[in-house]
Design an enzyme around this catalytic site. Structure first.
Site, short mmCIF file in Angstrom:
data_model
loop_
_atom_site.label_atom_id
_atom_site.label_comp_id
_atom_site.label_asym_id
_atom_site.label_seq_id
_atom_site.Cartn_x
_atom_site.Cartn_y
_atom_site.Cartn_z
N GLY A 48 0.82 -1.21 0.00
CA GLY A 48 0.00 0.00 0.00
C GLY A 48 0.85 1.25 0.00
O GLY A 48 0.71 2.11 0.87
N SER A 54 4.89 6.66 3.26
CA SER A 54 5.56 5.66 4.11
C SER A 54 6.86 5.19 3.47
O SER A 54 7.83 4.86 4.17
CB SER A 54 4.63 4.46 4.35
OG SER A 54 4.21 3.91 3.11
N ASP A 73 2.14 -2.18 -4.55
CA ASP A 73 0.84 -1.49 -4.69
C ASP A 73 0.35 -1.69 -6.12
O ASP A 73 1.14 -1.62 -7.06
CB ASP A 73 1.01 0.02 -4.41
CG ASP A 73 -0.32 0.70 -4.07
OD1 ASP A 73 -1.31 0.47 -4.80
OD2 ASP A 73 -0.36 1.47 -3.10
N GLY A 77 -5.63 2.49 -6.16
CA GLY A 77 -6.35 3.03 -5.01
C GLY A 77 -7.16 1.95 -4.30
O GLY A 77 -7.58 0.98 -4.93
N ASP A 143 -0.45 -1.66 4.82
CA ASP A 143 -1.36 -0.50 4.72
C ASP A 143 -2.09 -0.56 3.38
O ASP A 143 -2.21 0.42 2.66
CB ASP A 143 -0.56 0.81 4.85
CG ASP A 143 -1.44 2.02 5.10
OD1 ASP A 143 -2.60 1.84 5.53
OD2 ASP A 143 -0.97 3.14 4.88
N HIS A 146 -8.41 -2.42 3.28
CA HIS A 146 -8.79 -2.44 4.69
C HIS A 146 -9.99 -3.34 5.00
O HIS A 146 -10.43 -3.41 6.14
CB HIS A 146 -9.08 -1.01 5.18
CG HIS A 146 -7.84 -0.17 5.29
ND1 HIS A 146 -6.89 -0.12 4.29
CD2 HIS A 146 -7.37 0.64 6.28
CE1 HIS A 146 -5.91 0.70 4.66
NE2 HIS A 146 -6.17 1.16 5.86
N HIS A 171 -0.94 -0.60 9.86
CA HIS A 171 -1.57 0.72 10.01
C HIS A 171 -3.09 0.59 10.13
O HIS A 171 -3.67 -0.40 9.74
CB HIS A 171 -1.24 1.60 8.79
CG HIS A 171 -1.43 3.07 9.05
ND1 HIS A 171 -2.06 3.91 8.17
CD2 HIS A 171 -1.09 3.82 10.14
CE1 HIS A 171 -2.07 5.13 8.68
NE2 HIS A 171 -1.50 5.10 9.87
N ASP A 172 -3.69 1.63 10.69
CA ASP A 172 -5.15 1.74 10.83
C ASP A 172 -5.74 0.67 11.74
O ASP A 172 -6.74 0.03 11.42
CB ASP A 172 -5.83 1.73 9.44
CG ASP A 172 -5.31 2.85 8.56
OD1 ASP A 172 -5.36 4.01 8.98
OD2 ASP A 172 -4.81 2.56 7.45
#
Ligand code: MG
Length: 212
Positions: A48, A54, A73, A77, A143, A146, A171-172
């Site tokens: 990601g 990052s 990635d 998006g 990341d 999600h 993350h998150d």
């Protein structure tokens, strides 16, 4: 750049260039700190990369040890970046391709951060990159997507490649549904339940796990 204060260099770079992303500076500094601590053990990998925020922190740390950062990635998006969604950014929509495309931004970031000798961008879905992956990794930063399914696939799948003493950063992480999506949190719990990792630090929504 090696002998200088790399953290100051990153701070200066970010003050001069507006790099798009959703990573707080405190979280970024933690990524840098842990990658610097463990990347002598082998290459690192992030899932990601988006526009490379990052990547700057992790790439600079890997550069110190002359190690490689694989930046994975698909550059289309995540769910929340699509047109009409909460985090859509029209600047990142390619009207010719008729889809999101964050790869040009990543290339630009890697260039201005002078980490082209360190970062290997891999433009593909994380699951596809995982399929034949065999290289042990000193640090993995998750990341990507999600959703629970994507988080599980990324986090559990890539965690297998982290060497003993290496770091898995996610993350998150939101423990309660009212704070945010539960995918990354549930994936982290699954990894911890395996007994192969211990949670060593939490920096805002960034969880740091170490492989035992
Ligand atoms: Mg994130």
């Amino acid at each position: 750049m090696y002998g200088w204060n790399v953290e100051e260099t990153i701070k200066k770079l970010l003050s001069e260039h507006a790099i798009k992303g959703f990573l707080d500076a405190e979280e970024g500094n933690a990524l840098f700190r842990y990658a610097k601590q463990v990347s002598h053990l082998g290459p690192a990998l992030e899932v990601g990369s988006y526009c490379g925020l990052s990547t700057i922190y992790l790439g600079n740390a890997c550069q110190i040890h002359e190690q490689t950062l694989y930046a994975v990635d698909h550059h289309r998006g995540s769910e929340e970046h699509q047109p009409g969604e909460l985090y859509h950014d029209v600047d990142l929509y390619d009207t010719n391709l008729k889809r999101m495309n964050t790869l040009p931004q990543l290339q630009k970031t890697v260039s201005i951060a002078e980490i082209e000798n360190t970062v290997v961008p891999i433009v593909a879905p994380s699951a596809l990159v995982q399929r034949n992956w065999g290289t042990p990794l000193s640090m993995v930063f998750i990341d990507g997507g999600h959703s629970e399914a994507m988080s599980m696939q990324d986090t559990v799948g890539w965690s297998e490649h982290v060497v003993a003493g290496g770091v898995l950063a996610i993350h998150d992480i939101f423990e309660h549904p009212e704070q945010g999506g539960q995918g990354p949190y549930l994936a982290m719990c699954a990894v911890l339940e395996s007994g192969k990792f211990e949670h060593i630090e939490q920096v805002q929504s960034l969880a740091i796990l170490r492989r035992v």
